[in-house]
Scaffold this motif. Structure first.
Motif, PDB file in Angstrom:
ATOM      1  N   ALA A   1       0.888  -1.333   0.200  1.00  0.00           N
ATOM      2  CA  ALA A   1       0.077   0.080  -0.054  1.00  0.00           C
ATOM      3  C   ALA A   1       0.727   1.276   0.009  1.00  0.00           C
ATOM      4  CB  ALA A   1      -0.978   0.015   1.190  1.00  0.00           C
ATOM      5  N   GLU A   2       1.856   1.153   0.910  1.00  0.00           N
ATOM      6  CA  GLU A   2       2.614   2.387   0.927  1.00  0.00           C
ATOM      7  C   GLU A   2       3.472   2.814  -0.363  1.00  0.00           C
ATOM      8  OE1 GLU A   2       6.545   3.981   3.500  1.00  0.00           O
ATOM      9  OE2 GLU A   2       5.443   2.498   4.266  1.00  0.00           O
ATOM     10  N   ARG A   3       3.950   1.606  -1.259  1.00  0.00           N
ATOM     11  CA  ARG A   3       4.550   1.474  -2.529  1.00  0.00           C
ATOM     12  C   ARG A   3       3.573   2.519  -3.487  1.00  0.00           C
ATOM     13  NH1 ARG A   3       7.022  -3.131  -1.152  1.00  0.00           N
ATOM     14  NH2 ARG A   3       5.463  -4.527  -2.093  1.00  0.00           N
ATOM     15  N   GLU A   4       2.374   1.860  -3.308  1.00  0.00           N
ATOM     16  CA  GLU A   4       1.233   2.312  -4.302  1.00  0.00           C
ATOM     17  C   GLU A   4       1.052   4.037  -3.985  1.00  0.00           C
ATOM     18  OE1 GLU A   4       0.194   1.381  -7.168  1.00  0.00           O
ATOM     19  OE2 GLU A   4       1.454  -0.598  -6.912  1.00  0.00           O
ATOM     20  N   LEU A   5       0.970   4.321  -2.968  1.00  0.00           N
ATOM     21  CA  LEU A   5       0.846   5.653  -2.521  1.00  0.00           C
ATOM     22  C   LEU A   5       1.790   6.572  -2.693  1.00  0.00           C
ATOM     23  CD1 LEU A   5      -0.935   5.554   1.084  1.00  0.00           C
ATOM     24  CD2 LEU A   5      -2.117   6.508  -0.952  1.00  0.00           C
ATOM     25  N   HIS A   6       3.190   6.131  -2.551  1.00  0.00           N
ATOM     26  CA  HIS A   6       4.296   6.823  -3.080  1.00  0.00           C
ATOM     27  C   HIS A   6       4.312   6.969  -4.513  1.00  0.00           C
ATOM     28  CE1 HIS A   6       6.215   7.598   0.724  1.00  0.00           C
ATOM     29  NE2 HIS A   6       6.205   6.485   1.120  1.00  0.00           N
ATOM     30  N   ALA A   7       4.109   6.044  -5.306  1.00  0.00           N
ATOM     31  CA  ALA A   7       3.851   6.214  -6.623  1.00  0.00           C
ATOM     32  C   ALA A   7       2.869   7.100  -7.221  1.00  0.00           C
ATOM     33  CB  ALA A   7       3.644   4.611  -7.423  1.00  0.00           C
ATOM     34  N   GLY A   8       1.731   7.054  -6.432  1.00  0.00           N
ATOM     35  CA  GLY A   8       0.710   7.924  -6.750  1.00  0.00           C
ATOM     36  C   GLY A   8       1.283   9.476  -6.438  1.00  0.00           C
ATOM     37  N   VAL A   9       1.838   9.833  -5.415  1.00  0.00           N
ATOM     38  CA  VAL A   9       2.472  10.818  -5.158  1.00  0.00           C
ATOM     39  C   VAL A   9       3.456  11.411  -6.001  1.00  0.00           C
ATOM     40  CG1 VAL A   9       3.745  12.220  -3.215  1.00  0.00           C
ATOM     41  CG2 VAL A   9       1.888  10.995  -2.588  1.00  0.00           C
ATOM     42  N   ALA A  10       4.209  10.355  -6.506  1.00  0.00           N
ATOM     43  CA  ALA A  10       5.393  10.937  -7.514  1.00  0.00           C
ATOM     44  C   ALA A  10       4.604  11.269  -8.794  1.00  0.00           C
ATOM     45  CB  ALA A  10       5.961   9.803  -7.727  1.00  0.00           C
ATOM     46  N   LEU A  11       3.225  10.611  -9.051  1.00  0.00           N
ATOM     47  CA  LEU A  11       2.758  11.039 -10.294  1.00  0.00           C
ATOM     48  C   LEU A  11       1.906  12.373  -9.966  1.00  0.00           C
ATOM     49  CD1 LEU A  11       1.192   7.428 -11.108  1.00  0.00           C
ATOM     50  CD2 LEU A  11       2.804   8.607 -12.404  1.00  0.00           C
ATOM     51  N   ASP A  12       1.311  12.598  -9.135  1.00  0.00           N
ATOM     52  CA  ASP A  12       0.625  13.774  -8.807  1.00  0.00           C
ATOM     53  C   ASP A  12       1.017  14.407  -7.348  1.00  0.00           C
ATOM     54  OD1 ASP A  12      -1.476  15.843  -8.597  1.00  0.00           O
ATOM     55  OD2 ASP A  12      -2.817  14.358  -8.434  1.00  0.00           O
ATOM     56  N   PRO A  13       2.116  14.940  -7.513  1.00  0.00           N
ATOM     57  CA  PRO A  13       2.895  15.692  -6.420  1.00  0.00           C
ATOM     58  C   PRO A  13       1.933  16.734  -5.402  1.00  0.00           C
ATOM     59  CG  PRO A  13       4.187  16.251  -8.111  1.00  0.00           C
ATOM     60  CD  PRO A  13       3.141  15.264  -8.616  1.00  0.00           C
ATOM     61  N   THR A  14       1.319  17.387  -6.191  1.00  0.00           N
ATOM     62  CA  THR A  14       0.273  18.442  -5.755  1.00  0.00           C
ATOM     63  C   THR A  14      -0.793  17.874  -5.006  1.00  0.00           C
ATOM     64  OG1 THR A  14      -0.967  18.793  -7.809  1.00  0.00           O
ATOM     65  CG2 THR A  14       1.098  20.072  -7.522  1.00  0.00           C
ATOM     66  N   ASN A  15      -1.236  16.693  -5.106  1.00  0.00           N
ATOM     67  CA  ASN A  15      -2.398  15.922  -4.602  1.00  0.00           C
ATOM     68  C   ASN A  15      -1.953  15.896  -3.082  1.00  0.00           C
ATOM     69  OD1 ASN A  15      -4.489  14.420  -3.605  1.00  0.00           O
ATOM     70  ND2 ASN A  15      -4.582  13.399  -5.700  1.00  0.00           N
ATOM     71  N   ARG A  16      -2.749  16.664  -2.342  1.00  0.00           N
ATOM     72  CA  ARG A  16      -2.886  16.846  -0.727  1.00  0.00           C
ATOM     73  C   ARG A  16      -3.256  15.617  -0.278  1.00  0.00           C
ATOM     74  NH1 ARG A  16      -5.158  22.094   1.319  1.00  0.00           N
ATOM     75  NH2 ARG A  16      -4.732  20.948   3.385  1.00  0.00           N
ATOM     76  N   LEU A  17      -4.357  15.006  -0.631  1.00  0.00           N
ATOM     77  CA  LEU A  17      -4.898  13.874  -0.010  1.00  0.00           C
ATOM     78  C   LEU A  17      -3.985  12.706  -0.288  1.00  0.00           C
ATOM     79  CD1 LEU A  17      -7.619  12.865   1.211  1.00  0.00           C
ATOM     80  CD2 LEU A  17      -8.412  12.331  -1.136  1.00  0.00           C
ATOM     81  N   LEU A  18      -3.413  12.553  -1.186  1.00  0.00           N
ATOM     82  CA  LEU A  18      -2.294  11.554  -1.537  1.00  0.00           C
ATOM     83  C   LEU A  18      -1.176  11.661  -0.316  1.00  0.00           C
ATOM     84  CD1 LEU A  18      -2.115  10.845  -5.289  1.00  0.00           C
ATOM     85  CD2 LEU A  18      -2.688   9.171  -3.587  1.00  0.00           C
ATOM     86  N   ARG A  19      -0.628  12.924  -0.367  1.00  0.00           N
ATOM     87  CA  ARG A  19       0.358  13.114   0.542  1.00  0.00           C
ATOM     88  C   ARG A  19      -0.036  12.649   1.955  1.00  0.00           C
ATOM     89  NH1 ARG A  19       1.264  18.074  -2.166  1.00  0.00           N
ATOM     90  NH2 ARG A  19       0.859  18.853   0.091  1.00  0.00           N
ATOM     91  N   MET A  20      -1.129  13.354   2.421  1.00  0.00           N
ATOM     92  CA  MET A  20      -1.722  13.046   3.712  1.00  0.00           C
ATOM     93  C   MET A  20      -1.908  11.565   3.946  1.00  0.00           C
ATOM     94  SD  MET A  20      -4.314  16.302   4.149  1.00  0.00           S
ATOM     95  CE  MET A  20      -5.538  15.139   4.931  1.00  0.00           C
ATOM     96  N   ASN A  21      -2.246  10.931   3.021  1.00  0.00           N
ATOM     97  CA  ASN A  21      -2.649   9.508   3.237  1.00  0.00           C
ATOM     98  C   ASN A  21      -1.209   8.599   3.460  1.00  0.00           C
ATOM     99  OD1 ASN A  21      -5.479   8.823   3.511  1.00  0.00           O
ATOM    100  ND2 ASN A  21      -5.569   9.999   1.564  1.00  0.00           N
ATOM    101  N   VAL A  22      -0.213   8.949   2.724  1.00  0.00           N
ATOM    102  CA  VAL A  22       1.249   8.528   2.969  1.00  0.00           C
ATOM    103  C   VAL A  22       1.320   8.621   4.254  1.00  0.00           C
ATOM    104  CG1 VAL A  22       3.457   8.595   2.374  1.00  0.00           C
ATOM    105  CG2 VAL A  22       1.851   8.818   0.540  1.00  0.00           C
ATOM    106  N   GLU A  23       1.359   9.844   4.923  1.00  0.00           N
ATOM    107  CA  GLU A  23       1.691  10.301   6.245  1.00  0.00           C
ATOM    108  C   GLU A  23       0.973   9.336   7.296  1.00  0.00           C
ATOM    109  OE1 GLU A  23       3.842  11.171   9.504  1.00  0.00           O
ATOM    110  OE2 GLU A  23       4.356  11.650   7.201  1.00  0.00           O
ATOM    111  N   LEU A  24      -0.258   9.087   6.816  1.00  0.00           N
ATOM    112  CA  LEU A  24      -1.207   8.535   7.750  1.00  0.00           C
ATOM    113  C   LEU A  24      -0.659   6.945   7.758  1.00  0.00           C
ATOM    114  CD1 LEU A  24      -5.012   9.799   7.270  1.00  0.00           C
ATOM    115  CD2 LEU A  24      -3.587   9.873   9.449  1.00  0.00           C
ATOM    116  N   LEU A  25      -0.824   6.332   6.700  1.00  0.00           N
ATOM    117  CA  LEU A  25      -0.213   4.993   6.760  1.00  0.00           C
ATOM    118  C   LEU A  25       0.883   4.756   7.193  1.00  0.00           C
ATOM    119  CD1 LEU A  25      -1.149   2.462   5.360  1.00  0.00           C
ATOM    120  CD2 LEU A  25       0.182   3.035   3.263  1.00  0.00           C
ATOM    121  N   MET A  26       2.133   5.745   7.036  1.00  0.00           N
ATOM    122  CA  MET A  26       3.384   5.553   7.691  1.00  0.00           C
ATOM    123  C   MET A  26       3.162   5.678   9.185  1.00  0.00           C
ATOM    124  SD  MET A  26       5.579   7.427   5.037  1.00  0.00           S
ATOM    125  CE  MET A  26       7.031   7.277   5.785  1.00  0.00           C
TER     126      MET A  26
END
Length: 129
Positions: free
Chosen positions: A69-94
């Motif tokens: 899950a973390e790998r997919e979230l990081h990949a999503g953030v790399a594709l869309d670095p301005t997506n705050r929701l993705l970044r927040m979810n990476v932090e929550l998952l971590m």
């Protein structure tokens, strides 16, 4: 809606959008195995689609597969670095992962402590015989 999405997928299996929609629907119904199947295929068909990766990450997390899950979230953030929701979810998952690792470590300490006491009691009985 589900049957219509499945029909579109049958007609055009290379079209990723109905797979994303069906995966999202199945996720909402807590059918995580089926959701993963469609979302994984969507990611394979459209690897640059951040939404598909994001939904797949949540599905994997619900299945207890935090590393994937973390790998997919990081990949999503790399594709869309301005997506705050993705970044927040990476932090929550971590954070959740750190909490789980801490809990597991604490449980292991408690278990070792119980084993040590057990060994002590067992040793006391055998040395007093």
């Amino acid at each position: 809606v589900e049957s219509e999405l499945r029909e579109v997928i049958t007609r055009d299996p290379a079209y990723y959008i109905p797979r994303v929609l069906l995966g999202s629907l199945l996720y909402a119904r807590a059918n995580f195995d089926a959701a993963e199947l469609h979302l994984s295929k969507a990611v394979a068909l459209a690897p640059t689609n951040a939404e598909a990766r994001y939904l797949l990450a949540f599905t994997l997390a619900r299945q207890g597969r935090a590393d994937q899950a973390e790998r997919e979230l990081h990949a999503g953030v790399a594709l869309d670095p301005t997506n705050r929701l993705l970044r927040m979810n990476v932090e929550l998952l971590m954070q959740q992962r750190r909490l789980t690792e801490t809990t597991i470590a604490d449980d292991e300490v408690v278990e070792r402590s119980r084993l040590d006491r057990h060994d002590f009691v067992e040793t006391s009985f055998t040395s007093g015989a």
